[in-house]
Design an enzyme around this catalytic site. Structure first.
Site, PDB file in Angstrom:
ATOM      1  N   CYS A   1      -4.981 -82.229  -4.967  1.00 10.84           N
ATOM      2  CA  CYS A   1      -5.102 -83.187  -3.856  1.00 10.84           C
ATOM      3  C   CYS A   1      -6.583 -83.280  -3.515  1.00 10.84           C
ATOM      4  O   CYS A   1      -7.031 -82.767  -2.498  1.00 10.84           O
ATOM      5  CB  CYS A   1      -4.286 -82.731  -2.659  1.00 10.84           C
ATOM      6  SG  CYS A   1      -2.584 -82.259  -3.054  1.00 10.84           S
ATOM      7  N   ALA A   2      -7.354 -83.937  -4.371  1.00  9.97           N
ATOM      8  CA  ALA A   2      -8.786 -83.670  -4.450  1.00  9.97           C
ATOM      9  C   ALA A   2      -9.685 -84.531  -3.578  1.00  9.97           C
ATOM     10  O   ALA A   2     -10.795 -84.119  -3.254  1.00  9.97           O
ATOM     11  CB  ALA A   2      -9.250 -83.779  -5.900  1.00  9.97           C
ATOM     12  N   ALA A   3      -9.294 -85.771  -3.254  1.00 10.76           N
ATOM     13  CA  ALA A   3     -10.212 -86.658  -2.537  1.00 10.76           C
ATOM     14  C   ALA A   3     -10.544 -86.070  -1.159  1.00 10.76           C
ATOM     15  O   ALA A   3      -9.694 -85.422  -0.546  1.00 10.76           O
ATOM     16  CB  ALA A   3      -9.587 -88.041  -2.387  1.00 10.76           C
ATOM     17  N   PRO A   4     -11.795 -86.249  -0.701  1.00  9.03           N
ATOM     18  CA  PRO A   4     -12.860 -87.052  -1.309  1.00  9.03           C
ATOM     19  C   PRO A   4     -13.700 -86.336  -2.364  1.00  9.03           C
ATOM     20  O   PRO A   4     -14.530 -86.954  -2.996  1.00  9.03           O
ATOM     21  CB  PRO A   4     -13.736 -87.423  -0.103  1.00  9.03           C
ATOM     22  CG  PRO A   4     -13.559 -86.285   0.845  1.00  9.03           C
ATOM     23  CD  PRO A   4     -12.131 -85.835   0.689  1.00  9.03           C
ATOM     24  N   GLY A   5     -13.504 -85.003  -2.557  1.00  9.23           N
ATOM     25  CA  GLY A   5     -14.190 -84.348  -3.659  1.00  9.23           C
ATOM     26  C   GLY A   5     -14.934 -83.074  -3.323  1.00  9.23           C
ATOM     27  O   GLY A   5     -15.519 -82.455  -4.212  1.00  9.23           O
ATOM     28  N   GLY A   6     -14.932 -82.661  -2.055  1.00  8.03           N
ATOM     29  CA  GLY A   6     -15.683 -81.462  -1.693  1.00  8.03           C
ATOM     30  C   GLY A   6     -15.242 -80.233  -2.457  1.00  8.03           C
ATOM     31  O   GLY A   6     -16.058 -79.499  -3.016  1.00  8.03           O
ATOM     32  N   LYS A   7     -13.931 -79.987  -2.488  1.00 10.72           N
ATOM     33  CA  LYS A   7     -13.449 -78.792  -3.177  1.00 10.72           C
ATOM     34  C   LYS A   7     -13.596 -78.934  -4.686  1.00 10.72           C
ATOM     35  O   LYS A   7     -13.812 -77.944  -5.390  1.00 10.72           O
ATOM     36  CB  LYS A   7     -12.010 -78.498  -2.761  1.00 10.72           C
ATOM     37  CG  LYS A   7     -11.903 -78.032  -1.304  1.00 10.72           C
ATOM     38  CD  LYS A   7     -10.502 -77.641  -0.921  1.00 10.72           C
ATOM     39  CE  LYS A   7     -10.470 -77.138   0.521  1.00 10.72           C
ATOM     40  NZ  LYS A   7     -10.846 -78.192   1.491  1.00 10.72           N
TER      41      LYS A   7
ATOM     42  N   CYS B   1      -5.843 -77.620   6.567  1.00  6.42           N
ATOM     43  CA  CYS B   1      -6.701 -77.621   7.763  1.00  6.42           C
ATOM     44  C   CYS B   1      -5.804 -77.754   8.990  1.00  6.42           C
ATOM     45  O   CYS B   1      -6.088 -78.503   9.920  1.00  6.42           O
ATOM     46  CB  CYS B   1      -7.746 -78.729   7.700  1.00  6.42           C
ATOM     47  SG  CYS B   1      -7.096 -80.369   7.357  1.00  6.42           S
TER      48      CYS B   1
ATOM     49  N   ASP C   1      -5.116 -78.188  -1.869  1.00  6.21           N
ATOM     50  CA  ASP C   1      -5.546 -78.362  -0.484  1.00  6.21           C
ATOM     51  C   ASP C   1      -4.648 -79.465   0.080  1.00  6.21           C
ATOM     52  O   ASP C   1      -4.969 -80.644   0.018  1.00  6.21           O
ATOM     53  CB  ASP C   1      -7.027 -78.753  -0.433  1.00  6.21           C
ATOM     54  CG  ASP C   1      -7.539 -78.860   0.986  1.00  6.21           C
ATOM     55  OD1 ASP C   1      -7.227 -77.969   1.793  1.00  6.21           O
ATOM     56  OD2 ASP C   1      -8.238 -79.847   1.305  1.00  6.21           O
TER      57      ASP C   1
END
Length: 460
Positions: free
Chosen positions: A114-120, A235, A182
């Protein structure tokens, strides 16, 4: 920010580490935390990027820094060059979780589900052992486009961006060594950063999110190989999305909970699920310099599944064409050049080897797009300009801040340079993108969809 709903506050009572007075006070405080994480293949010294600001280290992230004030990232050309990623500090703890749960001895196949926006995703890429690769997935199409743009700024050849539902990954049974989820959540941990979310909170939404998290995990976990590591995070402060979700996982999947070692000065709260005593870790903004966050780690049990093979749909670039691309790359760049729909792609060897299997997914971006080969030249792509494999010896123009912002808005440039043809536009030595310098004009090739829409200059 709006007052926290009493119904929300009531759900926090009895949570491990919850201090009602301190929690309410920090949410009423005007203080906001700003943190960034450097792209280690582009920048090693934070002072070179933020010379005007005081910076302090995020204790659990090697390239993470707190900034004394929040600059205008939109008007910082280095942001658009991929020098750093603006990321919430608590979520950077993922790096510490990776350090304690995965082996650096061999390359890994990783999935950020669940990657967007890309921080992790950018964090995972930087933390993986050499020779690894990452599949970075987002189910919502517009968010997948944003994810692809942010990973293009990051610039590495070992990431594939996909736009798939979690159930699609069941086709890759036992494929991944690492899965990071995430999960979409009710978002209560980010109330300070996003006050609008306060008014959207409800217990019904918490339960809806918990059910969605269960579906996502159940659909995707078959693609994690036995012995592989699952890292789950939210979060949210809600038990239903955190500790109770860990019990659901252990009820339905063959998983072993993994403890993490914490430093006392981090003030992270260790917790356990009520039934299976699975280990989890809570972050409260009154205790850490960051926002609300929850994370837990597992190892999958069971017997390994033999890997499947697939048929390659991408074709290797012919040697004579590859020789035309090589001058654009760093000497010795470890990439495989593939041709797909007329575009030259630069893939890490690991990505290229498993591309036949990955092609079962809807691929939004694979490695770095070098550009299109014509009879006369390579028409370079923006991804190549921001990549970590581009040659440092290509023609380029160092821009002032004013000219860099003109370029990033895709406006006309007047350079007065003796150069002709393709040239990199640079700011403080960092590549921003391409322009083609002609005898009587400069053609700005900055991508329309990534251009700055705001006018003005940064405040000083």
């Amino acid at each position: 920010m709006p007052a926290l709903p009493q119904a929300f506050i009531d759900t926090l009572t009895g949570l491990p580490g919850y201090d009602a007075a301190a929690f309410l006070a920090v949410h009423q405080s005007p203080e906001r935390i700003t943190s960034v994480r450097l792209q280690p293949q582009k920048v090693q010294d934070v002072a070179s990027v933020f010379p005007q600001l005081e910076t302090t280290r995020v204790p659990w992230a090697s390239g993470g820094y707190y900034l004394s004030t929040r600059p205008s990232f939109t008007f910082d050309p280095q942001f658009h060059a991929g020098a750093y990623y603006v990321q919430e500090a608590s979520s950077m703890f993922l790096e510490e979780a990776l350090r304690q749960t995965i082996s650096a001895a061999a390359p890994l196949k990783a999935l950020d589900l669940c990657a967007a926006p890309g921080g992790k995703s950018t964090l995972i890429q930087a933390a993986l052992p050499a020779g690894s690769f990452l599949v970075s997935n987002e189910v919502i199409r517009p968010r997948a486009a944003l994810l692809a743009d942010n990973l293009s700024r990051w610039g590495t050849t070992d990431v594939v961006v996909t736009n798939n539902d979690p159930r699609d990954f069941s086709r890759l049974e036992g494929f991944f060594d690492l899965m990071v989820v995430d999960a979409p959540c009710s978002g209560s941990g980010l109330f300070r950063r996003d006050p609008e979310a306060v008014n959207e909170w409800s217990y019904d939404n918490v339960m809806l999110c918990s059910q969605r998290q269960q579906r996502i995990l159940a659909d995707a976990l078959p693609s994690l190989k036995p012995g592989g590591v699952l890292i789950y995070s939210t979060c949210s402060y809600a038990r239903e999305e955190d500790e109770q979700l860990l019990d659901w996982l252990m009820d339905h999947e063959q998983l072993v909970s993994l403890p993490l070692q914490l430093q006392p000065e981090w003030n992270i709260v260790a917790t356990e699920s009520p039934v299976h005593r699975a280990f989890g870790y809570r972050f409260y903004p009154d205790k850490v310099k960051g926002e609300g966050f929850f994370i837990a780690c597992f190892r999958k049990a069971g017997e390994a599944v033999p890997p499947k093979k697939g048929k390659q749909k991408f074709t290797e670039l012919p040697k004579k064409d590859a020789e035309r691309v090589l001058p654009w790359l760093k000497p010795g760049a470890d990439v495989r050049m593939m041709l797909h729909e007329g575009e030259v792609l630069l893939l890490s060897p690991a990505v290229a080897e498993d591309m036949p299997l990955l092609q079962q997914l809807y691929i939004r971006k694979a490695g770095v797009k070098a550009g299109q080969l014509t009879g006369k030249e390579l028409i370079p792509d923006h991804q190549l300009a921001l990549s970590t494999v581009i040659s440092q010896d290509l023609p380029g123009v160092e821009l002032t801040l004013e000219d860099a912002l003109h370029y990033l808005r895709r406006e006309d440039l007047r350079l007065g340079e003796p150069l002709k043809g393709w040239a990199l536009m640079r700011f403080r030595g960092m590549n921003l993108g391409w322009a083609k310098i002609l005898p009587n004009r400069v053609n700005n090739y900055y991508p329309k969809e990534m251009r700055i829409l705001k006018s003005g200059m940064p405040e000083t």
